[in-house]
Design a protein around this motif. Structure first.
Motif, PDB file in Angstrom:
ATOM      1  N   ARG A 148       2.032-123.256-120.562  1.00  0.00           N
ATOM      2  CA  ARG A 148       2.618-124.355-121.462  1.00  0.00           C
ATOM      3  C   ARG A 148       1.694-125.498-122.196  1.00  0.00           C
ATOM      4  O   ARG A 148       1.642-125.537-123.343  1.00  0.00           O
ATOM      5  CB  ARG A 148       3.709-125.207-120.742  1.00  0.00           C
ATOM      6  N   GLN A 149       0.891-126.042-121.250  1.00  0.00           N
ATOM      7  CA  GLN A 149      -0.146-126.724-121.674  1.00  0.00           C
ATOM      8  C   GLN A 149      -1.253-126.119-122.760  1.00  0.00           C
ATOM      9  O   GLN A 149      -1.984-126.852-123.566  1.00  0.00           O
ATOM     10  CB  GLN A 149      -0.954-127.499-120.560  1.00  0.00           C
TER      11      GLN A 149
ATOM     12  N   LEU B  63       0.646-115.186-119.516  1.00  0.00           N
ATOM     13  CA  LEU B  63       1.541-115.668-118.345  1.00  0.00           C
ATOM     14  C   LEU B  63       1.917-114.146-117.855  1.00  0.00           C
ATOM     15  O   LEU B  63       2.632-113.603-118.447  1.00  0.00           O
ATOM     16  CB  LEU B  63       2.795-116.630-118.918  1.00  0.00           C
TER      17      LEU B  63
ATOM     18  N   LEU C   5      -3.438-117.296-117.119  1.00  0.00           N
ATOM     19  CA  LEU C   5      -3.038-118.454-116.287  1.00  0.00           C
ATOM     20  C   LEU C   5      -2.221-118.152-115.136  1.00  0.00           C
ATOM     21  O   LEU C   5      -1.368-117.432-115.243  1.00  0.00           O
ATOM     22  CB  LEU C   5      -2.421-119.472-117.431  1.00  0.00           C
ATOM     23  N   SER C   6      -2.340-119.086-114.033  1.00  0.00           N
ATOM     24  CA  SER C   6      -1.887-118.951-112.997  1.00  0.00           C
ATOM     25  C   SER C   6      -0.458-119.659-112.834  1.00  0.00           C
ATOM     26  O   SER C   6       0.316-119.435-111.847  1.00  0.00           O
ATOM     27  CB  SER C   6      -2.775-119.582-111.738  1.00  0.00           C
ATOM     28  N   SER C   7      -0.135-120.555-113.870  1.00  0.00           N
ATOM     29  CA  SER C   7       1.247-121.096-113.570  1.00  0.00           C
ATOM     30  C   SER C   7       1.785-121.276-115.091  1.00  0.00           C
ATOM     31  O   SER C   7       1.088-121.488-116.118  1.00  0.00           O
ATOM     32  CB  SER C   7       1.102-122.728-112.841  1.00  0.00           C
ATOM     33  N   ASN C   8       3.071-121.651-114.824  1.00  0.00           N
ATOM     34  CA  ASN C   8       4.022-121.931-116.041  1.00  0.00           C
ATOM     35  C   ASN C   8       3.262-123.219-116.960  1.00  0.00           C
ATOM     36  O   ASN C   8       3.439-123.234-118.064  1.00  0.00           O
ATOM     37  CB  ASN C   8       5.453-122.121-115.852  1.00  0.00           C
ATOM     38  N   LEU C   9       3.118-124.161-115.932  1.00  0.00           N
ATOM     39  CA  LEU C   9       2.392-125.280-116.659  1.00  0.00           C
ATOM     40  C   LEU C   9       1.326-125.016-117.413  1.00  0.00           C
ATOM     41  O   LEU C   9       1.102-125.846-118.453  1.00  0.00           O
ATOM     42  CB  LEU C   9       2.321-126.322-115.515  1.00  0.00           C
ATOM     43  N   ASP C  10       0.235-124.694-116.829  1.00  0.00           N
ATOM     44  CA  ASP C  10      -0.743-124.286-117.231  1.00  0.00           C
ATOM     45  C   ASP C  10      -0.704-123.361-118.720  1.00  0.00           C
ATOM     46  O   ASP C  10      -1.346-123.673-119.696  1.00  0.00           O
ATOM     47  CB  ASP C  10      -1.775-123.257-116.407  1.00  0.00           C
TER      48      ASP C  10
ATOM     49  N   TRP D  57       4.759-112.803-115.666  1.00  0.00           N
ATOM     50  CA  TRP D  57       6.126-113.341-115.265  1.00  0.00           C
ATOM     51  C   TRP D  57       6.969-112.481-114.344  1.00  0.00           C
ATOM     52  O   TRP D  57       7.035-111.081-114.754  1.00  0.00           O
ATOM     53  CB  TRP D  57       6.940-113.515-116.561  1.00  0.00           C
ATOM     54  N   ASP D  58       7.507-112.737-113.421  1.00  0.00           N
ATOM     55  CA  ASP D  58       8.282-112.021-112.219  1.00  0.00           C
ATOM     56  C   ASP D  58       9.322-111.300-112.905  1.00  0.00           C
ATOM     57  O   ASP D  58      10.296-111.743-113.624  1.00  0.00           O
ATOM     58  CB  ASP D  58       8.751-112.818-111.212  1.00  0.00           C
TER      59      ASP D  58
ATOM     60  N   SER E 285      11.905-121.091-118.996  1.00  0.00           N
ATOM     61  CA  SER E 285      11.271-122.095-117.938  1.00  0.00           C
ATOM     62  C   SER E 285      10.194-122.915-118.496  1.00  0.00           C
ATOM     63  O   SER E 285       9.784-124.136-117.981  1.00  0.00           O
ATOM     64  CB  SER E 285      10.518-121.139-116.993  1.00  0.00           C
TER      65      SER E 285
END
Length: 151
Positions: free
Chosen positions: A10-11, A105, A3-8, A107-108, A149
């Motif tokens: 999380r969802q 995910l 997934l490309s984002s934290n929000l994606d 993560w940096d 986050s």
């Protein structure tokens, strides 16, 4: 699925659940786990890398035994945020473990190993003890940053 984002990410996990954090190195994979409520990440173990199929089988066993619902993989970016050769290798690793069928995910992790090493030095840990702990502690540092986050 990566997934490309934290929000994606999380969802994709509406009911939360245990996560595994990975610090993927050339010789080892540091592994950490968090509780199902995403409160705290704890170092679990370090896998010595061999062939990918062997490494993947070990990860698959951990995921099954711990009822893991998602994976956080530390992404070693350059200090300026750009990709490096190691970044490309870790992205490929993530694509390969996508076969586990869990959301992933990236993560940096730019400062994880340095932060953990500094903490171990302050604790006066011997060189051997630091080598034994650094990868799984870095995985916990990565995972803790991610769950903080996501909440």
């Amino acid at each position: 699925m990566i997934l490309s984002s934290n929000l994606d990410f999380r969802q994709s996990l509406p009911d939360r659940g245990r996560l595994v954090g990975l610090d993927v190195g050339t010789k080892t994979i540091g592994i950490a786990l968090c509780d199902a409520g995403w409160t705290i990440a704890s170092p679990a173990e370090t896998i010595l890398r061999t062939k990918f199929s062997v490494d993947a089988a070990k990860l698959r066993a951990i995921v099954a035994a711990q009822s893991v619902k998602g994976i956080v993989v530390g992404l070693p970016l350059n200090l300026d945020g750009t990709d490096s050769t190691r970044t490309q290798s870790v992205r490929q690793f993530a694509r390969n473990i996508d076969a586990l069928g869990l959301p992933i995910l990236l993560w940096d992790e730019r400062w994880s190993t340095a932060a953990v090493t500094r903490t171990l030095l302050e604790a006066d840990a011997s060189r051997a003890r630091r080598a034994e702990l650094v990868d799984k502690l870095a995985a916990a540092y990565i995972l803790q940053g991610a769950i903080d986050s996501l909440i």
